[in-house]
Design a protein around this motif. Sequence first.
Motif, PDB file in Angstrom:
ATOM      1  N   ARG A 150       0.839  -1.204   0.000  1.00 25.31           N
ATOM      2  CA  ARG A 150       0.000   0.000   0.000  1.00 25.31           C
ATOM      3  C   ARG A 150       0.874   1.255   0.000  1.00 25.31           C
ATOM      4  NH1 ARG A 150      -3.165  -3.090  -1.129  1.00 25.31           N
ATOM      5  NH2 ARG A 150      -5.045  -3.805  -0.084  1.00 25.31           N
ATOM      6  N   HIS A 152       1.317   4.974   1.262  1.00 31.42           N
ATOM      7  CA  HIS A 152       0.834   5.932   2.265  1.00 31.42           C
ATOM      8  C   HIS A 152       1.956   6.878   2.672  1.00 31.42           C
ATOM      9  CE1 HIS A 152      -3.013   3.988   2.924  1.00 31.42           C
ATOM     10  NE2 HIS A 152      -2.428   2.836   3.144  1.00 31.42           N
ATOM     11  N   SER A 181       6.662   9.715   1.803  1.00 28.21           N
ATOM     12  CA  SER A 181       5.677   8.747   1.331  1.00 28.21           C
ATOM     13  C   SER A 181       6.396   7.550   0.735  1.00 28.21           C
ATOM     14  CB  SER A 181       4.809   9.424   0.265  1.00 28.21           C
ATOM     15  OG  SER A 181       4.235   8.472  -0.574  1.00 28.21           O
ATOM     16  N   PRO A 252      -2.136   4.113   8.746  1.00 25.47           N
ATOM     17  CA  PRO A 252      -2.305   5.008   7.603  1.00 25.47           C
ATOM     18  C   PRO A 252      -3.093   6.280   7.923  1.00 25.47           C
ATOM     19  CG  PRO A 252      -2.598   2.747   6.899  1.00 25.47           C
ATOM     20  CD  PRO A 252      -2.512   2.725   8.414  1.00 25.47           C
ATOM     21  N   GLY A 253      -2.489   7.411   7.590  1.00 25.50           N
ATOM     22  CA  GLY A 253      -3.161   8.703   7.708  1.00 25.50           C
ATOM     23  C   GLY A 253      -3.109   9.325   9.090  1.00 25.50           C
ATOM     24  N   LYS A 360      -5.314   8.417   1.717  1.00 22.56           N
ATOM     25  CA  LYS A 360      -4.280   8.589   2.752  1.00 22.56           C
ATOM     26  C   LYS A 360      -2.895   8.538   2.124  1.00 22.56           C
ATOM     27  CE  LYS A 360      -7.568   6.413   5.776  1.00 22.56           C
ATOM     28  NZ  LYS A 360      -7.971   5.200   6.472  1.00 22.56           N
ATOM     29  N   SER A 361      -2.783   9.249   1.037  1.00 23.19           N
ATOM     30  CA  SER A 361      -1.568   9.181   0.233  1.00 23.19           C
ATOM     31  C   SER A 361      -1.272  10.568  -0.331  1.00 23.19           C
ATOM     32  CB  SER A 361      -1.837   8.184  -0.896  1.00 23.19           C
ATOM     33  OG  SER A 361      -0.724   8.043  -1.711  1.00 23.19           O
TER      34      SER A 361
END
Length: 431
Positions: A150, A152, A181, A252-253, A360-361
């Motif tokens: 993923r 993120h 990131s 994440p986030g 969330k990226s």
Amino acid sequence: MADNKNLINRRGFFRKAAAVSVTALSGKSLLANELAEKGDPAIMHHTKWGQKWGDPVSVNLYGMPSAYEHNVTRRNTKLLASGNFRASIAVTPIHESQGIITPNGLFFSRSHGGTAHVDPNEYRLMIHGLVEKPIVLTLAELKRYPSVTRTHFIECPANGGQEWRGPQFNSVQFAKGFMSSAEWTGVYIKTILEDLGLKPTAQWMLAEGSDNSKMGRTIPVDKVLDDAMIVWGQNGEALRPEQGYPARLLVPGWEGNLCVKWLRRLEFSQEPWYCKEETSKYTDLKPTGKAIQHFYANEVNSTVTSPSPEIPWTDLKDGDVVEIEGLAWSGMGTITAVDLSFDGGKNYVKANLKGLVLSKSWTRWSYMHAYKKGEKLLLTSRAIDDAGYIQPTIDQEIGVMGVEAVYHRNAVETWEVTEEGKVNHVQIRSI
Ligand SMILES: Nc1nc2c(c(=O)[nH]1)N[C@H]1C(S)=C(S)[C@@H](COP(=O)(O)O)O[C@H]1N2
Ligand SMILES: [Mo]
């Protein structure tokens, strides 16, 4: 025998190329044929590096960037070191970032006790507390779980935190580079919990690192079961030591400091666990003097990365068309739009979102601008996410948080472009 028809007549070739070239990009640049006629050695002659053998790959089995890129590094300053360089912060050159991935060597690094070097053979992860089957995993056992990959960002909640009262750093790297990131590979904690059996009374998960900072945070179980991961892969290779090799938590986030590095223990409990260490007091005081205790997600945010104090427009000529670029991100979801203002936030136009737009990226955005020599601008970007949030002004945010706040500053930022094309960090207040 040479085939005359295929011999390129240089002049003719350059004339033709010039006729179809995208001259609009550069108001007063020389066209290719003019450059060729002037005899620019860089285009007309054999290059030094083309005249001899290059290096064998064996001189550099783990590849490094070109020596000409030596200036593109993380940076730190005593101002951020809390008196101890080992425990300091190294910020990412986000203005040099391409796309939405930070190269591992440039990844933001914040380690309260310095970088730990963990022997993977001695790595153990204990998962216990309110689970049916507590376990201790080796790294190889951890990696046997089904993995996912993923993309993120990880953002320290102190990103931009120096700027509550006004600009402190005339630099996008220092003002906004407390984040990076990557494409992470690891296992969802919910996947491990299917195996271990989470007891229904579990409300919180404590995560603890094995470095000397004794970093520990508790995270609500709902978030853990949603998308929290234990990761060992970073952009196609093992985590870097600075990122918590061989395994870290990824939430994440949410606040970067929840992403416990050199992870050694997860404990499920009914009550949250409060670390007495000063390093774990991540909270903000409201104007009433009350603390916001559970404040986890990094809110919608954005910044202009080019131009920026590091990338001024001093070399631009009148009429040059230039790409204004930046990043937008939200810990609550996906970026839906980025607005760009040339007058410090009074009027906005829509920027374009570029490339992959992921939840969330980091999301890259851009806007093509025809530069007028001598123009004065106040460039402000403002992002919007699919959770329905929009970046506030600093006045709005101070109204809610109070000026003594340290963390979670996501108000819009402004770059002043001067008549000479220099770029300064300014803060626009209406009160
Ligand atoms: N074990 C441990 N985990 C840690 C820290 C630490 O000092 N020790 N720092 C935290 C903080 S404050 C942040 S912002 C993120 C930064 O992650 P990075 O260094 O990979 O960018 O890691 C978090 N995880
Ligand atoms: Mo942090």
